[in-house]
Design a protein around this motif. Structure first.
Motif, PDB file in Angstrom:
ATOM      1  N   ALA A  26      41.734  41.651  37.739  1.00 18.68           N
ATOM      2  CA  ALA A  26      43.152  41.551  38.097  1.00 18.68           C
ATOM      3  C   ALA A  26      44.000  41.306  36.865  1.00 18.68           C
ATOM      4  O   ALA A  26      45.065  41.921  36.686  1.00 18.68           O
ATOM      5  CB  ALA A  26      43.353  40.433  39.124  1.00 18.68           C
ATOM      6  N   LYS A  27      43.541  40.434  35.991  1.00 17.94           N
ATOM      7  CA  LYS A  27      44.298  40.122  34.778  1.00 17.94           C
ATOM      8  C   LYS A  27      44.350  41.327  33.834  1.00 17.94           C
ATOM      9  O   LYS A  27      45.390  41.603  33.208  1.00 17.94           O
ATOM     10  CB  LYS A  27      43.675  38.920  34.078  1.00 17.94           C
ATOM     11  CG  LYS A  27      43.844  37.601  34.832  1.00 17.94           C
ATOM     12  CD  LYS A  27      43.166  36.465  34.084  1.00 17.94           C
ATOM     13  CE  LYS A  27      43.543  35.101  34.668  1.00 17.94           C
ATOM     14  NZ  LYS A  27      43.039  34.903  36.032  1.00 17.94           N
ATOM     15  N   ALA A  48      44.142  44.456  34.735  1.00 16.34           N
ATOM     16  CA  ALA A  48      45.032  45.444  35.379  1.00 16.34           C
ATOM     17  C   ALA A  48      46.490  45.130  35.075  1.00 16.34           C
ATOM     18  O   ALA A  48      47.299  46.039  34.821  1.00 16.34           O
ATOM     19  CB  ALA A  48      44.775  45.465  36.884  1.00 16.34           C
ATOM     20  N   VAL A  49      46.843  43.871  35.082  1.00 16.87           N
ATOM     21  CA  VAL A  49      48.207  43.480  34.731  1.00 16.87           C
ATOM     22  C   VAL A  49      48.532  43.893  33.305  1.00 16.87           C
ATOM     23  O   VAL A  49      49.613  44.427  33.019  1.00 16.87           O
ATOM     24  CB  VAL A  49      48.399  41.960  34.911  1.00 16.87           C
ATOM     25  CG1 VAL A  49      49.727  41.518  34.307  1.00 16.87           C
ATOM     26  CG2 VAL A  49      48.331  41.578  36.387  1.00 16.87           C
ATOM     27  N   GLN A  66      48.869  48.153  35.734  1.00 17.36           N
ATOM     28  CA  GLN A  66      48.314  48.740  36.957  1.00 17.36           C
ATOM     29  C   GLN A  66      48.547  47.780  38.130  1.00 17.36           C
ATOM     30  O   GLN A  66      47.653  47.052  38.561  1.00 17.36           O
ATOM     31  CB  GLN A  66      46.817  49.008  36.772  1.00 17.36           C
ATOM     32  CG  GLN A  66      46.480  49.915  35.600  1.00 17.36           C
ATOM     33  CD  GLN A  66      46.818  51.359  35.902  1.00 17.36           C
ATOM     34  OE1 GLN A  66      46.433  51.906  36.932  1.00 17.36           O
ATOM     35  NE2 GLN A  66      47.553  51.984  34.997  1.00 17.36           N
ATOM     36  N   ARG A 121      46.230  48.038  41.309  1.00 18.91           N
ATOM     37  CA  ARG A 121      44.877  47.555  41.080  1.00 18.91           C
ATOM     38  C   ARG A 121      44.862  46.039  40.888  1.00 18.91           C
ATOM     39  O   ARG A 121      43.946  45.346  41.332  1.00 18.91           O
ATOM     40  CB  ARG A 121      44.265  48.234  39.853  1.00 18.91           C
ATOM     41  CG  ARG A 121      44.174  49.743  39.924  1.00 18.91           C
ATOM     42  CD  ARG A 121      43.517  50.215  41.216  1.00 18.91           C
ATOM     43  NE  ARG A 121      42.151  49.717  41.340  1.00 18.91           N
ATOM     44  CZ  ARG A 121      41.529  49.535  42.502  1.00 18.91           C
ATOM     45  NH1 ARG A 121      42.161  49.795  43.642  1.00 18.91           N
ATOM     46  NH2 ARG A 121      40.287  49.113  42.523  1.00 18.91           N
ATOM     47  N   ALA A 122      45.888  45.521  40.223  1.00 17.21           N
ATOM     48  CA  ALA A 122      45.967  44.075  40.035  1.00 17.21           C
ATOM     49  C   ALA A 122      46.038  43.365  41.379  1.00 17.21           C
ATOM     50  O   ALA A 122      45.371  42.346  41.616  1.00 17.21           O
ATOM     51  CB  ALA A 122      47.169  43.719  39.174  1.00 17.21           C
ATOM     52  N   SER A 123      46.829  43.900  42.291  1.00 12.25           N
ATOM     53  CA  SER A 123      46.958  43.292  43.607  1.00 12.25           C
ATOM     54  C   SER A 123      45.640  43.354  44.374  1.00 12.25           C
ATOM     55  O   SER A 123      45.231  42.383  45.020  1.00 12.25           O
ATOM     56  CB  SER A 123      48.048  44.020  44.394  1.00 12.25           C
ATOM     57  OG  SER A 123      48.155  43.506  45.712  1.00 12.25           O
ATOM     58  N   TRP A 163      42.528  43.470  43.167  1.00  8.56           N
ATOM     59  CA  TRP A 163      41.531  42.546  42.627  1.00  8.56           C
ATOM     60  C   TRP A 163      41.943  41.100  42.846  1.00  8.56           C
ATOM     61  O   TRP A 163      41.095  40.233  43.092  1.00  8.56           O
ATOM     62  CB  TRP A 163      41.285  42.831  41.152  1.00  8.56           C
ATOM     63  CG  TRP A 163      40.578  44.131  40.946  1.00  8.56           C
ATOM     64  CD1 TRP A 163      41.044  45.246  40.311  1.00  8.56           C
ATOM     65  CD2 TRP A 163      39.264  44.464  41.411  1.00  8.56           C
ATOM     66  NE1 TRP A 163      40.116  46.246  40.353  1.00  8.56           N
ATOM     67  CE2 TRP A 163      39.010  45.805  41.021  1.00  8.56           C
ATOM     68  CE3 TRP A 163      38.292  43.783  42.129  1.00  8.56           C
ATOM     69  CZ2 TRP A 163      37.808  46.440  41.309  1.00  8.56           C
ATOM     70  CZ3 TRP A 163      37.083  44.418  42.425  1.00  8.56           C
ATOM     71  CH2 TRP A 163      36.864  45.731  42.013  1.00  8.56           C
ATOM     72  N   ARG A 164      43.236  40.835  42.817  1.00  3.94           N
ATOM     73  CA  ARG A 164      43.697  39.467  43.048  1.00  3.94           C
ATOM     74  C   ARG A 164      43.401  39.050  44.480  1.00  3.94           C
ATOM     75  O   ARG A 164      42.953  37.918  44.736  1.00  3.94           O
ATOM     76  CB  ARG A 164      45.203  39.392  42.760  1.00  3.94           C
ATOM     77  CG  ARG A 164      45.745  37.964  42.663  1.00  3.94           C
ATOM     78  CD  ARG A 164      47.238  37.965  42.388  1.00  3.94           C
ATOM     79  NE  ARG A 164      47.548  38.593  41.106  1.00  3.94           N
ATOM     80  CZ  ARG A 164      48.237  39.718  40.959  1.00  3.94           C
ATOM     81  NH1 ARG A 164      48.696  40.371  42.031  1.00  3.94           N
ATOM     82  NH2 ARG A 164      48.495  40.207  39.765  1.00  3.94           N
TER      83      ARG A 164
END
Length: 601
Positions: A425-426, A428-429, A433, A436-438, A440-441
């Protein structure tokens, strides 16, 4: 000053060059060494056939007539070892051991070669050179041929050549002779030696010394415990097989975790878990070269996983099948067999591996010093590891302690699955992205909620080793270290208290309380004590953490090295050696506990 004896022990020093390595005891005997790789057939194997002490077969020795004592130390900031042997009249010899490593024409020169330089340091001592390599794990005596300045040792496993300016007849016949000046012994490939023997050995030593001192000079050391950290960092570097980038867990196989315990394993392979901890420890000292080399290897592991499944360990050359066998003809360390080659854990499902992959690679997405910074395609490859972590986070596995007959949903495995999702997530940020970040978070949050609910035991008032379980396990101390939970969270503080009461033994700590395939663990596992130190420091109990850290440093052997385990009652080292986990703990503890430079100077 070290009194010597013939019983095998882990009072050993390691020499190497990131291609080969060897272990040298306090009598300057090479008792273990594999060529051309760490995980190969040993050229010198005496350490694992020592029921009656260290014999001469399977060793490379320089003996001093009438020796009564020895001294041994590394040259400061290097992997160059110096051993001095003395007789009762004060006559002595000095033996300098190293494996050449330095830069030539912008390339690292690290040949398959051990260099041994010998010189008198008082009077006219008499010495004997004993060279007894063996092939096929000690079964095969070599065929010996000789030249004017060399001896060839030929087995079905290898051919090595000893080039020396010592009298060849005396070397072959193991004859005592007076040492009137320096001699050198260079053991390596069966190739013609270019240049003068003594001149070349001296030149190699000087350049190797300079290399290591430049390497250590670049380390970002903590203010306190610098010598301990330098020795740990050099040792970890030596555990990397630089050709491929793989990092071995230890240089040995089959040193028992406790006397007569049968807990004898082959650690000469690359565990992704152990390698991550090594990379992170060296990164904390600003030594990123090891990470860059390891990421080359890890890149091929990830892209070679056609089904998505990743093994816990691989061979140094990415070998997948590491079939475990026992060698009945070897008595083992102090006669405590079995001697095992290969490791059945390659067949295991250990779900923490996916988190270890992502954690090991994460810094490459942010560190601008790297020659090759990770890019979006690397992130997409890591996402496949994240998918595995998400799919398996609540499924039974063998756990990080590699239990062979029991599968559960281990807390430590689920924790590392959370870490994989959290770090993705980190990353992706960082790449912008958002979708994708959302994803994985959200997945990380679901896993975190499960762990907090299912791994907590109201009865034990602690996080336990498995979902719905009741037993304590030191691996849950990693919760704070990987950022899963605040170290000041009441649940984590209570867990630390419970672990200290149940698994602690003075400064030491066992892995877990429940009996495993071989019963209850008898010795303390060094890295668990270092995890405890980290947890105490994060909680705010700094004085206790420092006291435990100092106690553990006092358990290192005479040259500053640790094995896997310690017997709390005797403080004797057990388990494979030198153990990367344990050396990592020294670095992490010093970095965590040291006063800052700007407060100290």
């Amino acid at each position: 000053m070290t009194e010597t004896g013939d019983e095998a022990s882990l009072s050993l020093a390691v020499i190497g060059n990131c291609a080969i390595s060897a272990l040298v005891d306090a009598k300057a005997r090479v008792v273990w060494g594999c060529m051309p790789r760490f995980d190969g057939d040993p050229v010198f194997h005496a350490l694992l056939d020592s029921a009656d002490g260290i014999g001469q077969d399977g060793t490379l020795s320089v003996e001093l007539e009438g020796m009564v004592r020895s001294e041994q130390s590394y040259d400061a900031g290097t992997a160059v070892l110096r051993t001095r042997l003395f007789d009762a009249e004060g006559r002595g010899v000095e033996i300098v051991d190293f494996a050449p490593r330095f830069v030539v024409r912008d390339r690292t020169f690290r040949p398959m070669q051990l260099v041994r330089r010998v010189q008198p340091i008082g009077g006219h001592p008499r010495i004997r050179v004993v060279v007894r390599p063996r092939g096929q794990w000690g079964r095969e005596a070599p065929m010996i041929t000789r030249g004017s300045n060399h001896v060839r040792y030929v087995t079905s496993s290898y051919v090595v050549r000893l080039t020396t300016n010592a009298p060849i007849t005396y070397v072959v016949d193991e004859t005592w002779f007076s040492l009137s000046g320096p001699i050198s012994l260079c053991l390596g490939p069966d190739e013609t030696f270019e240049g003068g023997i003594e001149e070349t050995a001296r030149d190699f030593q000087e350049h190797t010394t300079i290399y290591w001192r430049h390497w250590t000079r670049r380390l970002a050391l903590p203010f306190e415990w610098q010598d301990a950290v330098i020795r740990a960092a050099i040792t970890l570097k030596l555990c990397q097989f630089e050709e491929t980038g793989a990092i071995v867990a230890a240089m040995t196989t089959s040193i028992p975790e406790a006397p007569h315990s049968q807990r004898n394993w082959d650690y000469r392979y690359c565990w992704l878990r152990d390698a991550f901890f090594v990379v992170r420890a060296l990164n904390s000292l600003s030594e990123v070269g090891t990470m860059e080399d390891y990421l080359r290897w890890l890149h091929d592991v990830v892209r070679g996983a056609d089904t998505g499944h990743i093994q816990p360990l691989y061979g140094l050359g990415l070998e997948k099948e590491l079939h475990e066998t026992q060698l009945a003809h070897l008595s083992g360390y102090r006669g405590m067999g079995p001697v095992r080659v290969g490791n059945q854990a390659y067949e295991h499902f250990q779900h923490d591996v996916y988190g270890n992959i992502v954690l090991g690679a994460a810094q490459a997405f942010y560190d601008h010093r790297l020659f090759r910074q990770a890019d979006l395609t690397d992130f997409q490859a890591l996402e496949a590891m994240g998918e595995q972590a998400w799919r398996l986070h609540d499924q039974p596995d063998a756990g990080m302690w590699e239990l062979r007959t029991r599968a559960r949903v281990h807390t430590s495995s689920s924790l590392m699955c959370w870490a994989a999702c959290d770090r993705l997530a980190k990353i992706a940020v960082a790449f912008g992205q958002a979708e994708r970040a959302s994803c994985w978070r959200n997945r990380a949050q679901i896993i975190q909620d499960k762990i907090l609910s299912l791994a907590w035991s109201d009865r034990r008032q602690a996080f336990v080793e498995s979902f719905g379980g009741e037993h304590l396990d030191a691996s849950v101390l990693l919760m704070a270290e990987v950022g899963f939970i605040s170290p000041r969270d009441e649940r984590f503080v209570k867990t630390v208290d419970a672990l200290e009461k149940t698994l602690g033994d003075g400064p030491f700590m066992r892995r877990y309380e429940e009996p495993d395939d071989f019963g209850r663990p008898e010795t303390a596992f060094n890295v668990c004590a270092f995890w405890r130190i980290d947890a105490l420091a994060r909680i705010g109990r700094h004085d206790e953490a420092r006291a435990i850290f100092e106690a553990l440093l006092a358990c290192r052997n005479h040259v500053g090295l640790l094995s896997e385990d310690i017997a709390p009652a005797t403080r004797e080292l057990w388990g494979n050696f030198p153990q990367t986990y344990s050396m990592v703990g020294i670095i992490n503890g010093a970095v965590r506990l040291s006063v800052p430079w700007d407060h100290a100077v």
